[in-house]
Design a protein around this motif. Sequence first.
Motif, PDB file in Angstrom:
ATOM      1  N   ALA A  27       0.838  -1.198   0.000  1.00  7.95           N
ATOM      2  CA  ALA A  27       0.000   0.000   0.000  1.00  7.95           C
ATOM      3  C   ALA A  27       0.878   1.254   0.000  1.00  7.95           C
ATOM      4  O   ALA A  27       0.633   2.196  -0.764  1.00  7.95           O
ATOM      5  CB  ALA A  27      -0.921  -0.006   1.208  1.00  7.95           C
ATOM      6  N   ILE A  28       1.902   1.263   0.840  1.00  9.30           N
ATOM      7  CA  ILE A  28       2.763   2.462   0.935  1.00  9.30           C
ATOM      8  C   ILE A  28       3.484   2.709  -0.385  1.00  9.30           C
ATOM      9  O   ILE A  28       3.470   3.820  -0.926  1.00  9.30           O
ATOM     10  CB  ILE A  28       3.781   2.304   2.088  1.00  9.30           C
ATOM     11  CG1 ILE A  28       3.041   2.335   3.428  1.00  9.30           C
ATOM     12  CG2 ILE A  28       4.831   3.414   2.041  1.00  9.30           C
ATOM     13  CD1 ILE A  28       3.882   1.862   4.593  1.00  9.30           C
ATOM     14  N   VAL A  29       4.077   1.650  -0.928  1.00  9.42           N
ATOM     15  CA  VAL A  29       4.814   1.805  -2.178  1.00  9.42           C
ATOM     16  C   VAL A  29       3.888   2.272  -3.298  1.00  9.42           C
ATOM     17  O   VAL A  29       4.203   3.211  -4.034  1.00  9.42           O
ATOM     18  CB  VAL A  29       5.510   0.480  -2.569  1.00  9.42           C
ATOM     19  CG1 VAL A  29       6.128   0.584  -3.955  1.00  9.42           C
ATOM     20  CG2 VAL A  29       6.573   0.128  -1.554  1.00  9.42           C
ATOM     21  N   SER A  30       2.702   1.640  -3.382  1.00  8.05           N
ATOM     22  CA  SER A  30       1.771   2.026  -4.443  1.00  8.05           C
ATOM     23  C   SER A  30       1.379   3.488  -4.288  1.00  8.05           C
ATOM     24  O   SER A  30       1.333   4.236  -5.255  1.00  8.05           O
ATOM     25  CB  SER A  30       0.493   1.187  -4.402  1.00  8.05           C
ATOM     26  OG  SER A  30       0.802  -0.131  -4.125  1.00  8.05           O
ATOM     27  N   TYR A  31       1.095   3.879  -3.054  1.00  5.36           N
ATOM     28  CA  TYR A  31       0.655   5.255  -2.832  1.00  5.36           C
ATOM     29  C   TYR A  31       1.739   6.235  -3.262  1.00  5.36           C
ATOM     30  O   TYR A  31       1.487   7.206  -3.956  1.00  5.36           O
ATOM     31  CB  TYR A  31       0.306   5.467  -1.353  1.00  5.36           C
ATOM     32  CG  TYR A  31      -0.121   6.880  -1.073  1.00  5.36           C
ATOM     33  CD1 TYR A  31      -1.399   7.308  -1.427  1.00  5.36           C
ATOM     34  CD2 TYR A  31       0.765   7.795  -0.495  1.00  5.36           C
ATOM     35  CE1 TYR A  31      -1.789   8.613  -1.214  1.00  5.36           C
ATOM     36  CE2 TYR A  31       0.383   9.098  -0.275  1.00  5.36           C
ATOM     37  CZ  TYR A  31      -0.900   9.506  -0.640  1.00  5.36           C
ATOM     38  OH  TYR A  31      -1.280  10.802  -0.438  1.00  5.36           O
ATOM     39  N   ARG A  32       2.982   5.953  -2.834  1.00  5.48           N
ATOM     40  CA  ARG A  32       4.086   6.854  -3.171  1.00  5.48           C
ATOM     41  C   ARG A  32       4.271   6.932  -4.672  1.00  5.48           C
ATOM     42  O   ARG A  32       4.504   7.996  -5.241  1.00  5.48           O
ATOM     43  CB  ARG A  32       5.394   6.373  -2.521  1.00  5.48           C
ATOM     44  CG  ARG A  32       5.322   6.336  -1.041  1.00  5.48           C
ATOM     45  CD  ARG A  32       6.341   7.181  -0.353  1.00  5.48           C
ATOM     46  NE  ARG A  32       7.214   7.952  -1.229  1.00  5.48           N
ATOM     47  CZ  ARG A  32       8.291   8.567  -0.797  1.00  5.48           C
ATOM     48  NH1 ARG A  32       8.631   8.469   0.455  1.00  5.48           N
ATOM     49  NH2 ARG A  32       9.036   9.277  -1.621  1.00  5.48           N
ATOM     50  N   TYR A  33       4.138   5.778  -5.330  1.00  4.15           N
ATOM     51  CA  TYR A  33       4.322   5.770  -6.783  1.00  4.15           C
ATOM     52  C   TYR A  33       3.190   6.521  -7.471  1.00  4.15           C
ATOM     53  O   TYR A  33       3.408   7.422  -8.274  1.00  4.15           O
ATOM     54  CB  TYR A  33       4.395   4.326  -7.285  1.00  4.15           C
ATOM     55  CG  TYR A  33       4.147   4.204  -8.763  1.00  4.15           C
ATOM     56  CD1 TYR A  33       5.090   4.690  -9.672  1.00  4.15           C
ATOM     57  CD2 TYR A  33       2.983   3.642  -9.266  1.00  4.15           C
ATOM     58  CE1 TYR A  33       4.869   4.612 -11.030  1.00  4.15           C
ATOM     59  CE2 TYR A  33       2.757   3.559 -10.622  1.00  4.15           C
ATOM     60  CZ  TYR A  33       3.701   4.052 -11.495  1.00  4.15           C
ATOM     61  OH  TYR A  33       3.464   3.975 -12.838  1.00  4.15           O
ATOM     62  N   LEU A  34       1.962   6.179  -7.093  1.00 13.06           N
ATOM     63  CA  LEU A  34       0.826   6.726  -7.820  1.00 13.06           C
ATOM     64  C   LEU A  34       0.638   8.219  -7.578  1.00 13.06           C
ATOM     65  O   LEU A  34       0.155   8.940  -8.445  1.00 13.06           O
ATOM     66  CB  LEU A  34      -0.457   5.972  -7.444  1.00 13.06           C
ATOM     67  CG  LEU A  34      -0.493   4.533  -7.965  1.00 13.06           C
ATOM     68  CD1 LEU A  34      -1.686   3.799  -7.413  1.00 13.06           C
ATOM     69  CD2 LEU A  34      -0.521   4.519  -9.485  1.00 13.06           C
ATOM     70  N   SER A  35       1.047   8.709  -6.394  1.00 14.89           N
ATOM     71  CA  SER A  35       0.840  10.130  -6.130  1.00 14.89           C
ATOM     72  C   SER A  35       1.729  10.981  -7.045  1.00 14.89           C
ATOM     73  O   SER A  35       1.463  12.162  -7.225  1.00 14.89           O
ATOM     74  CB  SER A  35       1.090  10.436  -4.663  1.00 14.89           C
ATOM     75  OG  SER A  35       2.381   9.995  -4.312  1.00 14.89           O
ATOM     76  N   GLY A  36       2.719  10.375  -7.640  1.00 17.83           N
ATOM     77  CA  GLY A  36       3.542  11.125  -8.578  1.00 17.83           C
ATOM     78  C   GLY A  36       3.057  11.026 -10.017  1.00 17.83           C
ATOM     79  O   GLY A  36       3.649  11.600 -10.921  1.00 17.83           O
TER      80      GLY A  36
END
Lengths: 197, 307, 655
Positions: free
Chosen positions: B18-27
């Motif tokens: 979840a954390i990795v996806s969030y960090r990636y997708l927010s960019g």
Amino acid sequence: MSNTDREDEQMREEKTTFGFWVYLMTDCMLFAGLFATYAVLRNNTYGGPSGFELFNQKFVLTETLILLTSSFICGLVVISARKKDMDRLVRYLAITGLLGVIFLGMEIYEFRSLINEGNSWATSAFLSSFFVLVGTHGLHVFVGIVWMLLLQWQLLFKGFKPIVLTRVKLFGMFWHFLDVVWIFIFTFVYLLGGLKL
Amino acid sequence: MWSKIRVGMVAILIGLIAIVSYRYLSGQTIALLQPKGLIAEKERDLIYLATVLMLIVVIPVFFMAFWFPKRYNENSKNAEYLPDWDSNKALEAIWWGVPIAIIGVIAIVTWKSTHELDPFKPLAAANRQQRIQVVAMEWKWLFIYPDEGIVTVNHVLVPKDVPVSFEITSDAPMNSFWIPQLSGQIYAMSGMSTKLHVLANSTGKYEGLSANISGYGFSDMRFIAEVVDKNSYNDWVNNINISSSKFGENEYQQLSIPSVANTPQYFSLSQNDLYSRIVAKYNDPTMIDGLKLQLRSSNFHNHAEDK
Amino acid sequence: MLGLLTNFAHLSGKTDPVILGAQIALIGGIIAVALVITILGRWRWLWYEWLTSLNPKRIGVMYLIVAFLMLLRGAVDAFMLRLQQTIGSGGGEGFLDANHFQQVFTAHGTLMIFFVAMGLMFGIINLILPLQIGSRDVAFPFLNSLSFWLYLVGVGIINTHLIVGGEFAATGWLAYPPLSGIEYSPGPGVDYWIWSVQIAGIGSLLSGVNFFTTILKLRRKGMTLMRMPIFAWSVLGSMTLVLFTFPILTVALALLALDRTFAMHFFTSSFGGNPMMYINLIWAWGHPEVYILILPAFGIFSEIVATFSKKRLFGYTSMVWAIIAITFLSYIVWLHHFFTMGAGANVNAFFGIATMVIAIPTGVKVFNWLFTMYKGRVRMSQSMIWFIGFLFTFTLGGMTGVILSIPPADFQLHNSLFLVAHFHNMVIGGVVFGYMAGLTYWFPKMFGFKLHEGLGKAAAWSWIIGFLVAFIPIYMLGLMGGTRRFEKFDPSLGYHPLFVVAGIGVVIIGIGVVLQVTQLIYSILNNKKLADKTGDPWDGRTLEWSVSSPAPEYNFARLDEVNYRDEYWERKKTPAADLVKYKDIEIPKGSPIGMFIGIFAYLFAMAVIWHIAWIAALSIVIISAFVVARLNDDDIVKTIKASQIEKIESSYGGM
């Protein structure tokens, strides 16, 4: 013939007849697809001739009557088969087939004259769909004629074997089916096509 | 003990994902969820609504699919066992009834939204409607502005807050005209004209593309959809009109030679009915006077082999 | 004289390492198999026991073998596609150019649907359906063999271009015109596609007639429709759809072929042709097609969940009505594949709503499965792992399906990677998991020994996890505006990391496939240890478990009347000890004619593709001659003596 053998034979006939009905239904779907395509494309003449200009209705009416007669005689075929009257059976089969050949000959003549006048299937979408719809029916008639020859031959050499009698029955169904399809073609392609404009 | 560790590990793993996806997708630009046009916004809301409604069924199913095989496992000693229990009218009524209700709600929403968001329906807005004609070619997009008298390739500029009416056809295999952040797509078909109405509400450059396979250069059929304010838009139009060469049937015939990854080009339109002639050449050529546009010949070589 | 073959040299001139690899694998494989058979001296055995067999259990096994080989080819294609897109989204060129990439995904889709999914389905139906309805055979054994050979001809045609060189269709698996028309696709690629699908499709249609008749006419005495096992019901629904839709496929393909070969104008963009008509026809077949595939999978799961929960299937009547509803509804939703054609709001809304209504009976089935486990004794066998994986993935796919069915939402999601993820969700999570579950469940009945449990479970978990890792990023990419069928994406779009994750998922699925192959080899080598001597390894409920494993050639020695839904389960409660004398049983003799017709059907297709009229005509004449020969053959049954049956039955000692 023992009791179980008779039961087996009955079962065989029953499932074969049922299976053939199912096949005829799929063939109906096939024609439905072709009819739908024709309905969509029949006005797409791309500046070329329409059905109104091309169809000779008297000619087609003659064709229709010939096929109807052959269908009637095909009914007599099935009756003679039930009565196990070999002479009539063979004779009626021959007449049915002969009328089929005349019908097919007339259709080929119609196609040839259309093409010779420069209205081939490559002229427009309307003509493509016309040739294929009517031609597919013609192809079925051709298969029916070949089947009929084969039946004659089997009747002469094998006599009234149950399997041959079943096939006579199936041939009758097939031939009537082609008749019904032709009625639709006659109505939707030739009659309605003639009314247009 | 072991099972608790296992659950813990799975939880940590899910958290990490979840954390990795969030960090990636927010960019990133999530085009469908970050719309810049009125239609695209409403379409996004529909996606959200349907998802939420479906979760009413999906979450209990996930829960039961996880819990039942665990609870009634052959190894769990004290679980009840009813081998012949095979129907319960009340329960069955619930799971016929609840999906019917949910689908019923979605169906009503569907009926309304399909009519509201029909791409052929003009949008009501204070500003006058902007007309743009679109031709999908092999393999580029041609944009004709009949009222402004300009033509562009692979670059479409639209004014902000002005309803735009796209008329779309194809002089190539079927394509689909799509600017994800402004609105949904519609097919581009030869001999036919489809419509798409768009209202952009935020300036910027957006990705436009073809969403239906159309041959060798298909994945290069991308264009820039740019939204600017009214003044910049007028300047842009005037600039093209002053500085560009003429574009008529002859130039069109030149352009229709298949090509890949064209850079944007700009012309001034010399033939007002160009679009309708491109549509008409597939239908009945005898009906149009002096049509120079030609149908593609059928012995055209496979482009990939020429390469 | 040789038609387009005169240009043969020009076509085989290209040497691409990818194609070369395929050629070596294919030709090498064929030679290797031929060598092994020769060394073992098994040609006679192959000919009499297999190739000419009319025994549906043998034909079923042949379907399964071919389908698995095609699964491997389709999987290699999938791997190439993923690799290319991963490279192509990161700014690299990759190893496939646009045209080749398009050929590969066209082949991938066609193979997976027509030759893998359909092959597995007909394989399982052939092996299990007659047993389950208590019949000794299918209604038309010869037709069954012919269907198989036509299917194999389709497989042959789609792989031919790998050997002779040249191209395959680069149009997508449904080959929309005008792109697939002669003016935009002048090469033979689309023709390979048309004839491969056309001939296999006719085979499927014949199978449809056959199994439809089998179910309705050959059920055991006493087995009313409402006592019929759910798998048989699901096959009945599926075959009904075959009967109503495959003729439409035949028409659509025939007309496209006529456009291409005889310059007709059905679907051309000019001369009055109408490409939209093709799209309508092909989806009027294509949508029901996915239900043709998924319904038997539903049936399989219904059998498995009842057996491994040791409990009656919950809500049998609901299940039957759900199948009937799905069968009907799936026929009236095809337009949802092209909402973006601009049909108008009323039409789009109607088809959208009809589509989402399918979620209701499907949802009901899910709840019934869940409540079959409720208060049961659930045994987590490998088949059940597939089932649980199916419940999760299929529900997810159902949810995205409802989203896609809303026309305005579909305007955004149509042809996007979201759609790609959705249908892989249904096809992998539904169809593949279903057939894998069915194969592990019925494997002992098919071959006489079980598949290794541990390896099977590991494989199932790899598939489930691999599927999620591979396709959740694809859903995301769809939401980011990614379209399908691109061999490259601009790196600035930022798709690359998600493609990498998806690639990892594919590798995990690949591990699953390797585990399955290992499982198969291990189980074959240890078949003594894994042997199923009882004929009923899972404590089954339906008639197929009442005979030995594998079932004898005649299936059932006696045809006792059926009194219950779970007939065998009830019989086991009160074992009857009555001794009835066995009778002779007639079964069909083998026949090579199906194969001969297949060979000439292949020649016919090749002749049409290469425009060699005389070979095409000759092939038709020869095929007709074979049909006549078969119809004229009266010596088509052989008898198994009662004494022989007694010997076979006592060696197994079943009931």
